[in-house]
Design a protein around this motif. Structure first.
Motif, PDB file in Angstrom:
ATOM      1  N   ASN A 193      11.575  54.263  33.290  1.00  0.00           N
ATOM      2  CA  ASN A 193      11.855  52.907  34.022  1.00  0.00           C
ATOM      3  C   ASN A 193      10.937  52.413  34.884  1.00  0.00           C
ATOM      4  O   ASN A 193      10.637  53.093  35.888  1.00  0.00           O
ATOM      5  CB  ASN A 193      13.458  52.765  34.501  1.00  0.00           C
ATOM      6  CG  ASN A 193      14.126  53.182  33.199  1.00  0.00           C
ATOM      7  OD1 ASN A 193      14.228  52.682  32.182  1.00  0.00           O
ATOM      8  ND2 ASN A 193      15.005  54.272  33.536  1.00  0.00           N
TER       9      ASN A 193
ATOM     10  N   LYS B  23      13.490  44.770  35.590  1.00  0.00           N
ATOM     11  CA  LYS B  23      13.156  45.802  36.718  1.00  0.00           C
ATOM     12  C   LYS B  23      13.330  45.326  37.889  1.00  0.00           C
ATOM     13  O   LYS B  23      13.981  44.128  38.131  1.00  0.00           O
ATOM     14  CB  LYS B  23      11.679  46.146  36.605  1.00  0.00           C
ATOM     15  CG  LYS B  23      10.891  44.909  37.245  1.00  0.00           C
ATOM     16  CD  LYS B  23       9.548  45.503  37.178  1.00  0.00           C
ATOM     17  CE  LYS B  23       8.653  45.487  35.985  1.00  0.00           C
ATOM     18  NZ  LYS B  23       8.286  44.294  35.421  1.00  0.00           N
TER      19      LYS B  23
ATOM     20  N   VAL C 276       9.886  50.353  38.281  1.00  0.00           N
ATOM     21  CA  VAL C 276      10.585  50.162  39.710  1.00  0.00           C
ATOM     22  C   VAL C 276       9.613  49.427  40.351  1.00  0.00           C
ATOM     23  O   VAL C 276       8.487  50.154  40.699  1.00  0.00           O
ATOM     24  CB  VAL C 276      11.095  51.423  40.323  1.00  0.00           C
ATOM     25  CG1 VAL C 276      11.804  51.067  41.489  1.00  0.00           C
ATOM     26  CG2 VAL C 276      11.938  52.248  39.449  1.00  0.00           C
TER      27      VAL C 276
END
Length: 118
Positions: free
Chosen positions: A112, A67, A114
């Motif tokens: 995903n 990340k 972040v």
């Protein structure tokens, strides 16, 4: 003006193996710190302006992977804006040790993670 990527993080259920892979492949150094539960700060060797990172153990199911953390001026404001854009909060705001600021983690539309770092 855009917000810069400020940090990367790689988490794994096998952090020793992942650390050996990245240090071997890219020539990075990353020594685990027992005081940080084996988390290793990464020195990419790319100089003082390089983006820093860390490699460490997974903390929860499903959190393994890579990340990025993006530097923001106001964590709560950007967290709210991310929510308006449909991003669920994966990790609420928390203080980093030794005065390194505060972070939170949201999910992009594909899920995903972040990181936001102020």
């Amino acid at each position: 003006m855009g917000q810069p990527v400020a940090f990367f993080e790689i988490t794994s259920t096998a952090p020793e193996k992942v650390r050996a892979f990245y240090t071997g492949l890219f020539g990075w150094s990353a020594e685990p710190d027992p005081a940080m539960d084996g988390y290793a700060m990464v020195d990419t060797g790319a100089g003082p302006d390089a983006i820093g990172g860390g490699i460490g153990p997974s903390q929860a199911p499903g959190d393994t992977g890579v990340k990025i953390y993006v530097r923001v001026d106001d964590l709560e404001k950007e967290l709210a804006r991310a929510g308006e854009l449909g991003a669920p909060t994966l990790a609420p705001p928390m203080d980093l040790p030794e005065g390194y600021g505060r972070i939170a983690v949201v999910a992009d539309p594909d899920g995903n993670p972040v990181g936001l770092w102020a």
